[in-house]
Every structure is written in structure tokens, then in C-alpha cells.
Design a protein around this motif. Sequence first.
Motif, PDB file in Angstrom:
ATOM      1  N   MET A 107       4.222   9.925  11.936  1.00  0.00           N
ATOM      2  CA  MET A 107       3.910   8.646  11.281  1.00  0.00           C
ATOM      3  C   MET A 107       3.131   7.767  12.253  1.00  0.00           C
ATOM      4  SD  MET A 107       7.435   7.671   9.242  1.00  0.00           S
ATOM      5  CE  MET A 107       6.744   6.550   8.016  1.00  0.00           C
ATOM      6  N   SER A 108       2.267   6.908  11.711  1.00  0.00           N
ATOM      7  CA  SER A 108       1.455   6.027  12.541  1.00  0.00           C
ATOM      8  C   SER A 108       1.998   4.610  12.488  1.00  0.00           C
ATOM      9  CB  SER A 108       0.015   6.042  12.054  1.00  0.00           C
ATOM     10  OG  SER A 108      -0.490   7.364  12.102  1.00  0.00           O
ATOM     11  N   THR A 157       7.461  13.104   1.778  1.00  0.00           N
ATOM     12  CA  THR A 157       6.012  13.289   1.752  1.00  0.00           C
ATOM     13  C   THR A 157       5.273  11.995   2.087  1.00  0.00           C
ATOM     14  OG1 THR A 157       6.043  12.829  -0.606  1.00  0.00           O
ATOM     15  CG2 THR A 157       6.114  15.141   0.045  1.00  0.00           C
ATOM     16  N   MET A 158       3.973  12.135   2.302  1.00  0.00           N
ATOM     17  CA  MET A 158       3.115  10.999   2.615  1.00  0.00           C
ATOM     18  C   MET A 158       3.223   9.937   1.515  1.00  0.00           C
ATOM     19  SD  MET A 158       1.430  11.327   5.490  1.00  0.00           S
ATOM     20  CE  MET A 158       0.111  10.128   5.303  1.00  0.00           C
ATOM     21  N   GLY A 159       3.070   8.675   1.930  1.00  0.00           N
ATOM     22  CA  GLY A 159       3.174   7.564   0.983  1.00  0.00           C
ATOM     23  C   GLY A 159       4.389   6.707   1.298  1.00  0.00           C
ATOM     24  N   LEU A 160       5.259   7.206   2.196  1.00  0.00           N
ATOM     25  CA  LEU A 160       6.466   6.466   2.550  1.00  0.00           C
ATOM     26  C   LEU A 160       6.166   5.388   3.589  1.00  0.00           C
ATOM     27  CD1 LEU A 160       9.720   6.756   2.181  1.00  0.00           C
ATOM     28  CD2 LEU A 160       9.596   7.517   4.553  1.00  0.00           C
ATOM     29  N   ARG A 161       6.849   4.248   3.476  1.00  0.00           N
ATOM     30  CA  ARG A 161       6.812   3.238   4.526  1.00  0.00           C
ATOM     31  C   ARG A 161       8.229   3.087   5.060  1.00  0.00           C
ATOM     32  NH1 ARG A 161       2.545   4.351   3.470  1.00  0.00           N
ATOM     33  NH2 ARG A 161       0.685   3.080   3.132  1.00  0.00           N
ATOM     34  N   ASP A 163       0.816   1.946  11.308  1.00  0.00           N
ATOM     35  CA  ASP A 163       0.686   1.187  10.064  1.00  0.00           C
ATOM     36  C   ASP A 163       1.629   1.692   8.972  1.00  0.00           C
ATOM     37  OD1 ASP A 163      -0.753   3.520   9.779  1.00  0.00           O
ATOM     38  OD2 ASP A 163      -2.554   2.587   8.941  1.00  0.00           O
ATOM     39  N   GLU A 164       2.511   2.632   9.297  1.00  0.00           N
ATOM     40  CA  GLU A 164       3.506   3.081   8.317  1.00  0.00           C
ATOM     41  C   GLU A 164       4.911   2.615   8.681  1.00  0.00           C
ATOM     42  OE1 GLU A 164       1.951   7.224   9.068  1.00  0.00           O
ATOM     43  OE2 GLU A 164       2.451   7.434   6.948  1.00  0.00           O
ATOM     44  N   SER A 198       0.830  -1.213   0.000  1.00  0.00           N
ATOM     45  CA  SER A 198       0.000   0.000   0.000  1.00  0.00           C
ATOM     46  C   SER A 198       0.863   1.261   0.000  1.00  0.00           C
ATOM     47  CB  SER A 198      -0.958   0.000   1.197  1.00  0.00           C
ATOM     48  OG  SER A 198      -0.256   0.250   2.393  1.00  0.00           O
ATOM     49  N   GLY A 199       2.161   1.112   0.234  1.00  0.00           N
ATOM     50  CA  GLY A 199       3.043   2.283   0.251  1.00  0.00           C
ATOM     51  C   GLY A 199       3.489   2.664  -1.146  1.00  0.00           C
ATOM     52  N   ALA A 200       3.838   3.952  -1.329  1.00  0.00           N
ATOM     53  CA  ALA A 200       4.282   4.418  -2.650  1.00  0.00           C
ATOM     54  C   ALA A 200       5.801   4.413  -2.744  1.00  0.00           C
ATOM     55  CB  ALA A 200       3.748   5.819  -2.923  1.00  0.00           C
TER      56      ALA A 200
END
Lengths: 317, 197
Positions: free
Chosen positions: B120-121, B94-98, B123-124, B22-24
Amino acid sequence: MSAMRNVVVSRIQSLAPGIKEFTFVAPPGEELSRFSAGSHIVIHSVLKGKPHHNPYSLLGSPDDPHWRIAVRRQEVSRGGTAYMHEELKEGDTLRVSEPINLFPLVRLGRKYILVAGGIGVTPILSHAREMSRLKMDFEVHYAVRSAEFLVLSDELRALAPGRFYTYFDSEQERPDFKQLFGNQPLGTHIYVCGPSGMIDACLNAGRAAGWPESHLHSEKFLAAEHGEEFTVVAAQSNVTITVASDTSLLDALEEAGLNPPCLCRGGACGQCEAEVVSCDSEFEHRDIFLTDAEKSSRKKIMPCVSRVKGGTLILNI
Amino acid sequence: MSAYTYRVRSQPNYPSLKWDVSGARHLLVILDLDTNSIAELCRSPCPGPLEILVRGEATHPALIPFNKANILIHSFASMDTLIVALENALDQTTMGLRLYALGHEDGLWKCNKAGQKVGMSRDEIQLAQASTTGRPVYCVHCGHHMNLIHTNITVCTGCKRHLLVRDHFSRLLGAYMGFQIDAESPGLIPAVEEVFP
Ligand code: FES
Ligand SMILES: [Zn+2]
């Protein structure tokens, strides 16, 4: 059912064609309870002998001694909105639930993006007020059909000066979700409230950009839609009831004197979940609480918004 | 869904790393070059652009699976410089990173803290223990932090008390709690054993 109380309608104001704002105060000698940003109340009304229960977000400030809601008149699915628009007068007393919050604010984020579509602006306004009070970094995107439907915008603009963006359908304007999600710092959260199509478009764009579920927040109030008449048997209480095509399963159970648990009446909280013993027709699941697997298992139903297509439904209640 | 499940007494459980589709974009922090864990992770290809921060030599044989043109590897001599680089990278991106971290427990929770700092939460972020089970320990008496403790009982380098290393883990401190073992009968110290190899 959550705790109920009486409120008095102190003011009714027209905001736009088909949209009215209502202000409620406590009856003399009483006080309204405080609520948190994102809360809603459920209003109970009776129109043409039929009970309605509709959830509305509180859009005022938790510091105010009154509660405020905005209601868009909806023709078919939410009879209660017709009552609010046509029957209710200033000075009337209403039966409502105490505030419930199923759309609370996560305070650990670095930045917040608030997205409102139409009347979905109401919980967004209360979040914007809270974020402004807490000096959080946030911006507001507000999409409406056309300029005349841009309600409550003065308050929003004042809370988010320079960070308040509007979009008019009539001008072919729409928020560019792909761009909105593409370039936000880590720790950004999005809150969206509006019509289903907009919520889905927004959340899907977020997922496509790699956002985790924990940063995507949405609120959708579902209405118990009409459908076919069917029979429900409450096995434990040994009661058989006919659910008319324009009555929800939950309302029918309550009318028959049963007191099933419920909270949001909008298919979101999970309180009303009922166990199915058997059903000889098709389910119409409309909640957002049960998983797809649970829905296809034919073992559970959320009576506040879901029903079956004719036939007989036997519940273990 | 949370990435970690609790065992008794809040002891974290570390599943092995798995690319999150799900990560970019993906950032892998290798605190200890553990050949087996890296090989296991690389059994499936990373689903998106990958950058790696590694403590140690970028030429280490354990990193061979990552020798591809499009994977950036930055190497650091110490934990401290690596964590600073991680903090900067997270702050800029930016958002989308794991975020994935692999290695000893103390370092894992430093990475976790860097992630939390930028909002970050759970689930990341994925944390996976590798190379050692040596524990970070927090002395509840003097507040001293110790790292890579391999024994059930250890002497606090801050206050010199003999501490029993408990299974009680604090996410906030990123350490296990250490309590004085001979508080009631001074001098009575049970046998010291290596239990966290
Ligand atoms: S009452 Fe909340 S889901 Fe039915
Ligand atoms: Zn100590």
C-alpha cells in the motif's frame, strides 16, 4: 536541452505496415550509455528544411550494447516519423539526446499490470523485460488494430509466458478495464501506454474501482500539433519571431537562436515552462504538466507542445 | 500528495481522519477508543462499505455512531491479535481499500507497516494520533524498543542508559530516537518532565 550525442543506424527492419524498428550503435570508438526501463530518447531530424524533435521509448535491454526503438509513421502531427521511415538508411548518423526516464518503475508493488495500445508497446516491453529480470509478478495486455500490427509480441510472450493477453480491434476485442481493476490484490500497480483514448479509459476505470493515483502510471507522448500562425516576442532577449502554422513554439524559439530549456519535448516533464507576459488571443494548451488552474491563468505555457491561436504572445524569456 | 507533512526534525504531523471518497471500501483500525476523534470522523458518513477492527469492547459507547446494520465490527483484546488480524485482512483484500488508523503512535506505525508490507502507498493510508502522545522510543545504543514514553528522559529497559527522547522520528522503525543524555558528563541527568501526556 539535455545532453546530445551521435548514433549510427545499424539496422532497419519492417515490423508491420507503417511500423519500423531501428537499431542504433555508438560511432566507432564510443559507447552508448546504459538506461533504465521506461526511458526514451529524443531524435533530431530535418525534413524539407524543417527541424523535428520526436521522443521514442527505448525498447531493448539495458544490457545490450545497442539501442532499439520502433516508429510508426504518422502523417500529420509528427513530421519526424516520415523522416525516419523515408529518408533514414542503415549506416546513417543521427543526432539524439541521451536517455531520459519519465516513466520509471515503482519497485514496491506486489503485482504489476502492463497495458499497451498499438505502438505504445515500446516502453511496456522494456518494463516487462525489467520485471521478468527482477522476478516480479506481472501480466501484459496488448491491444492493436488487427493481427498484422501485433509487433514485438514474440519477445513479450517469452517474457510473460501464460500471462500475455492480446486484443484485436478488428475482432471487436478490447481489454475489459472494469474487470481488470476489479479484482487485484492490494499493492498492484498499472502501467499503461497507448493512444489518449485508451489511457483515459484505463485510468478512469482504475479511479472508479477506487485505485489511488499512486498506483496508476501512464505515458503519453504528445506531439506539437499544427495550428494558426502567430507572433511571439521574447521580452528579455528582445526578439520577435513568427511561428508558422506547422512549427512548434519551441522549435521556432530554437530556430531564432534562443536556447530555452527542455527535456521531453512531449509536454510531460515541465522543463520548458515559460512565463507569459501577455497574450491577445486564445491559448491552446496541450501539455499534461500544467494544472487546469495554471492553464486558465494565462500566465504559463509549455512551448514544446502548446501554442496560441494567432495574435501576439509575449514571453518573459 | 502525501497524507503526512513533516515538521522540524522529521516529526510526523497527524491530521485528523477524513473519509477518502476516492476509495471503494474502508477499513478503520481503532487502537484506542477515543470518543472525540470517533465523533469527529462520524460527522460525515463513510462513503462506502466499512469494516472496523477495534482494540477493546465492541459495545464501548464510543462506537455508538457505528451501530448500523451494514458495518462489521471485530473486537480484539490485545494489540498483537489485532495486528495479526489486520495483516490477514490486508493480505486477502483487493485494490480500492483505504486504511485508517486511530490511536497511540506506536500502534499507528504498526498499522502503517502492515499496509506497506502488502504494497500500500501513502495515499491509501491515514494515521491519526488519539488518546495519548506517549512516544515509541528506539534506543540507538542497544536497539531496544520502548512504548508509551511520556517523559523527556527515560531509562532504557534494555541497556539501562538514561536516554533523551528526541523529536527525530524514523518511519522505518516507527519510533523516536533515544540518545544517552549523560554520555559526556556521566551521572549528570537533567530534570525528568512529563512532556508527552
Ligand atoms: S520539454 Fe518537457 S514539458 Fe516541454
Ligand atoms: Zn538501550
